[in-house]
Design a protein around this motif. Structure first.
Motif, PDB file in Angstrom:
ATOM      1  N   HIS A   1       0.828  -1.205   0.000  1.00 33.43           N
ATOM      2  CA  HIS A   1       0.000   0.000   0.000  1.00 33.43           C
ATOM      3  C   HIS A   1       0.866   1.259   0.000  1.00 33.43           C
ATOM      4  CE1 HIS A   1       0.758  -0.767   4.327  1.00 33.43           C
ATOM      5  NE2 HIS A   1       0.846   0.550   4.388  1.00 33.43           N
ATOM      6  N   ASP A   2       2.180   1.082   0.185  1.00 30.19           N
ATOM      7  CA  ASP A   2       3.116   2.205   0.200  1.00 30.19           C
ATOM      8  C   ASP A   2       3.595   2.469  -1.224  1.00 30.19           C
ATOM      9  OD1 ASP A   2       5.309   3.925   0.437  1.00 30.19           O
ATOM     10  OD2 ASP A   2       5.852   3.130   2.407  1.00 30.19           O
ATOM     11  N   LEU A   3       3.127   3.557  -1.823  1.00 31.44           N
ATOM     12  CA  LEU A   3       3.451   3.840  -3.222  1.00 31.44           C
ATOM     13  C   LEU A   3       4.911   4.231  -3.411  1.00 31.44           C
ATOM     14  CD1 LEU A   3       0.206   5.745  -4.206  1.00 31.44           C
ATOM     15  CD2 LEU A   3       0.868   3.453  -4.877  1.00 31.44           C
ATOM     16  N   ALA A   4       5.582   4.698  -2.363  1.00 37.44           N
ATOM     17  CA  ALA A   4       7.005   5.004  -2.477  1.00 37.44           C
ATOM     18  C   ALA A   4       7.813   3.711  -2.621  1.00 37.44           C
ATOM     19  CB  ALA A   4       7.474   5.794  -1.254  1.00 37.44           C
ATOM     20  N   VAL A   5       7.448   2.686  -1.859  1.00 37.53           N
ATOM     21  CA  VAL A   5       8.117   1.390  -1.969  1.00 37.53           C
ATOM     22  C   VAL A   5       7.852   0.777  -3.338  1.00 37.53           C
ATOM     23  CG1 VAL A   5       8.115  -0.984  -1.088  1.00 37.53           C
ATOM     24  CG2 VAL A   5       8.111   0.942   0.508  1.00 37.53           C
ATOM     25  N   VAL A   6       6.612   0.853  -3.792  1.00 33.08           N
ATOM     26  CA  VAL A   6       6.246   0.297  -5.095  1.00 33.08           C
ATOM     27  C   VAL A   6       7.039   0.949  -6.213  1.00 33.08           C
ATOM     28  CG1 VAL A   6       4.362   0.190  -6.782  1.00 33.08           C
ATOM     29  CG2 VAL A   6       3.954  -0.456  -4.397  1.00 33.08           C
ATOM     30  N   ARG A   7       7.193   2.250  -6.116  1.00 35.87           N
ATOM     31  CA  ARG A   7       7.925   2.984  -7.159  1.00 35.87           C
ATOM     32  C   ARG A   7       9.356   2.499  -7.276  1.00 35.87           C
ATOM     33  NH1 ARG A   7       6.720   9.285  -7.938  1.00 35.87           N
ATOM     34  NH2 ARG A   7       7.357   9.462 -10.110  1.00 35.87           N
ATOM     35  N   HIS A   8       9.909   2.038  -6.173  1.00 30.77           N
ATOM     36  CA  HIS A   8      11.299   1.595  -6.152  1.00 30.77           C
ATOM     37  C   HIS A   8      11.469   0.191  -6.729  1.00 30.77           C
ATOM     38  CE1 HIS A   8      15.449   1.586  -4.788  1.00 30.77           C
ATOM     39  NE2 HIS A   8      15.254   0.417  -4.198  1.00 30.77           N
ATOM     40  N   ILE A   9      10.494  -0.692  -6.517  1.00 22.91           N
ATOM     41  CA  ILE A   9      10.720  -2.104  -6.827  1.00 22.91           C
ATOM     42  C   ILE A   9       9.970  -2.600  -8.055  1.00 22.91           C
ATOM     43  CG2 ILE A   9       8.832  -3.031  -5.390  1.00 22.91           C
ATOM     44  CD1 ILE A   9      10.768  -5.279  -4.559  1.00 22.91           C
ATOM     45  N   ALA A  10       8.872  -1.946  -8.451  1.00 26.60           N
ATOM     46  CA  ALA A  10       7.978  -2.525  -9.461  1.00 26.60           C
ATOM     47  C   ALA A  10       8.456  -2.280 -10.888  1.00 26.60           C
ATOM     48  CB  ALA A  10       6.570  -1.963  -9.291  1.00 26.60           C
ATOM     49  N   ASP A  11       8.105  -3.220 -11.771  1.00 23.88           N
ATOM     50  CA  ASP A  11       8.207  -3.012 -13.222  1.00 23.88           C
ATOM     51  C   ASP A  11       6.861  -2.532 -13.763  1.00 23.88           C
ATOM     52  OD1 ASP A  11      10.936  -4.016 -13.566  1.00 23.88           O
ATOM     53  OD2 ASP A  11      10.084  -5.964 -13.030  1.00 23.88           O
ATOM     54  N   ARG A  12       5.798  -3.161 -13.283  1.00 28.22           N
ATOM     55  CA  ARG A  12       4.437  -2.747 -13.634  1.00 28.22           C
ATOM     56  C   ARG A  12       3.619  -2.636 -12.354  1.00 28.22           C
ATOM     57  NH1 ARG A  12       1.083  -6.087 -16.927  1.00 28.22           N
ATOM     58  NH2 ARG A  12       2.207  -7.899 -16.092  1.00 28.22           N
ATOM     59  N   VAL A  13       2.512  -1.899 -12.443  1.00 29.52           N
ATOM     60  CA  VAL A  13       1.658  -1.664 -11.275  1.00 29.52           C
ATOM     61  C   VAL A  13       0.219  -1.991 -11.643  1.00 29.52           C
ATOM     62  CG1 VAL A  13       0.836   0.042  -9.601  1.00 29.52           C
ATOM     63  CG2 VAL A  13       3.196   0.162 -10.439  1.00 29.52           C
ATOM     64  N   ALA A  14      -0.461  -2.731 -10.767  1.00 31.85           N
ATOM     65  CA  ALA A  14      -1.894  -2.989 -10.891  1.00 31.85           C
ATOM     66  C   ALA A  14      -2.601  -2.354  -9.700  1.00 31.85           C
ATOM     67  CB  ALA A  14      -2.182  -4.492 -10.937  1.00 31.85           C
ATOM     68  N   VAL A  15      -3.654  -1.604  -9.957  1.00 32.49           N
ATOM     69  CA  VAL A  15      -4.395  -0.891  -8.917  1.00 32.49           C
ATOM     70  C   VAL A  15      -5.724  -1.609  -8.702  1.00 32.49           C
ATOM     71  CG1 VAL A  15      -5.383   1.303  -8.200  1.00 32.49           C
ATOM     72  CG2 VAL A  15      -3.314   1.275  -9.616  1.00 32.49           C
ATOM     73  N   MET A  16      -6.024  -1.942  -7.446  1.00 35.15           N
ATOM     74  CA  MET A  16      -7.206  -2.740  -7.120  1.00 35.15           C
ATOM     75  C   MET A  16      -8.168  -1.932  -6.258  1.00 35.15           C
ATOM     76  SD  MET A  16      -7.035  -6.640  -5.708  1.00 35.15           S
ATOM     77  CE  MET A  16      -8.396  -7.788  -5.981  1.00 35.15           C
ATOM     78  N   TYR A  17      -9.460  -2.072  -6.551  1.00 36.62           N
ATOM     79  CA  TYR A  17     -10.496  -1.401  -5.762  1.00 36.62           C
ATOM     80  C   TYR A  17     -11.692  -2.326  -5.649  1.00 36.62           C
ATOM     81  CZ  TYR A  17     -13.795   2.146  -4.125  1.00 36.62           C
ATOM     82  OH  TYR A  17     -14.714   2.857  -3.392  1.00 36.62           O
ATOM     83  N   LEU A  18     -12.092  -2.633  -4.419  1.00 36.49           N
ATOM     84  CA  LEU A  18     -13.235  -3.499  -4.151  1.00 36.49           C
ATOM     85  C   LEU A  18     -13.195  -4.792  -4.962  1.00 36.49           C
ATOM     86  CD1 LEU A  18     -16.438  -1.291  -3.667  1.00 36.49           C
ATOM     87  CD2 LEU A  18     -15.275  -2.741  -1.999  1.00 36.49           C
ATOM     88  N   GLY A  19     -12.033  -5.433  -4.978  1.00 35.54           N
ATOM     89  CA  GLY A  19     -11.906  -6.737  -5.617  1.00 35.54           C
ATOM     90  C   GLY A  19     -11.666  -6.718  -7.108  1.00 35.54           C
TER      91      GLY A  19
END
Length: 339
Positions: A216-234
């Motif tokens: 849930h920490d977008l700063a951590v995600v920015r450092h490690i991810a190649d792609r990002v998936a955003v989830m809302y209510l399943g």
């Protein structure tokens, strides 16, 4: 060209509460995961982000078949996992591992570090003697930055960051191809978080496994991810390359999440997007677009028709009726390939 190691098609998980409102009505149901589809490529880190309770951890457990899906399919390479017999699924687990969120609760306090790390080696028969077992444990501890002299100690004698290193050593012991990391640094101090993230990236480069990194920490995600998936209510509401998700988010929910993320440079901080109301109950998911009850740009169609994920930029898919596709640049005359 992509090389998918994990594919999911219309994956869903519904939990029943076991409570009936009346004889005529079915039990209350919680749609924790609702029609998710995406791929994870070999050697890639896909980050899964969203508010607490949106279904991220449930989705991660579905991929490893730690819980069974109520709809859809999961494929590891070319093997469908959802209906695999128990004996074959047990063998498949050597290739599919998990790093847990809680470095305190995920390790048995009664076992030594050597016993904890060696457990998957014993389960899959990968060591033939006690000496080989200790040598392998010592090597794994060295790989994660721990001294092999600690192997006969118990988890209570280690800090949170050290315990998470032990969990990582256990996960990589069988040389898996795919790892689900379920918020692996959220319980750690910020300085320790960076060390663990760097360790995970180094191990991934050395061994070539793929990650589903839940956070849930977008700063951590920015450092490690190649792609990002955003989830809302399943549901997955947006997915794409990290640079595009952070640089030109198209879904209003993604925009709101990014606007709330801390910005190290105050001069670059954009306007904060304040969402209306609370997250609806997963027992009463709104019709149409599940986000429309809080969306600042909602219109009548949003409450009627569920928007599909559609491409708005190369590799970036967004589930919003009003997302505007970005034009794909055409090569100039000087860039054109000669016939």
């Amino acid at each position: 060209m992509t090389d998918p190691i994990i594919r999911i098609n219309d994956l869903g998980k519904t939990f029943g509460s076991g409570m009936r409102l009346s004889l005529a009505k079915q039990a209350d149901e919680v749609r924790a995961v609702d029609g998710c589809s995406f791929e994870i490529n070999r050697g890639e880190t896909l980050a899964l982000v969203g508010e607490s309770g949106c279904g991220k951890s449930t989705l991660g457990r579905l991929l490893l078949r730690l819980i069974d899906a109520t709809a859809g399919k999961v494929y590891f390479e070319n093997t469908e996992l959802t209906n695999l017999p128990a004996a074959r699924m047990r063998d498949m687990r050597r290739h599919l591992q998990m790093i847990f969120q809680d470095p305190y609760g995920s390790l048995s306090p009664r076992r030594t570090i050597a016993q904890i790390i060696a457990e998957p080696l014993d389960v899959f028969g990968l060591v033939r003697s006690g000496r080989q077992r200790r040598e392998r444990v010592a090597d794994l501890m060295t790989q994660v930055g721990l001294s092999p002299s600690f192997m006969d100690r118990h988890p209570r004698q280690f800090s949170g960051g050290q315990r998470q290193r032990i969990g990582i050593a256990r996960a990589i012991a069988v040389d898996p191809s795919f790892i689900v990391a379920d918020e692996p640094v959220s319980a750690l101090d910020v300085s320790v978080q960076a060390q663990i993230i760097n360790l995970m990236q180094d191990l991934q480069k050395q061994k070539g496994f793929s990650f589903l990194f839940i956070a849930h920490d977008l700063a951590v995600v920015r450092h490690i991810a190649d792609r990002v998936a955003v989830m809302y209510l399943g549901r997955i509401v947006e997915i794409g390359p990290k640079k595009q998700i952070y640089g030109m988010p198209q879904h209003p929910y993604t925009q709101a999440l990014l606007s709330a993320a801390p910005e190290p440079d105050p001069d670059r901080k954009g306007k904060r997007i304040i969402l209306e109301g609370d997250v609806p109950s997963p027992k009463r998911v709104p019709s149409g677009c599940s986000f429309h009850t809080r969306c600042p740009i909602r219109q009548d169609i949003c409450g009627i028709e569920r928007p599909p994920l559609r491409e708005v930029a190369p590799g970036q898919l967004t589930a919003c009726h009003f997302a505007k596709p970005f034009p794909i640049p055409r090569p100039t005359a000087s860039q054109a390939v000669p016939a």
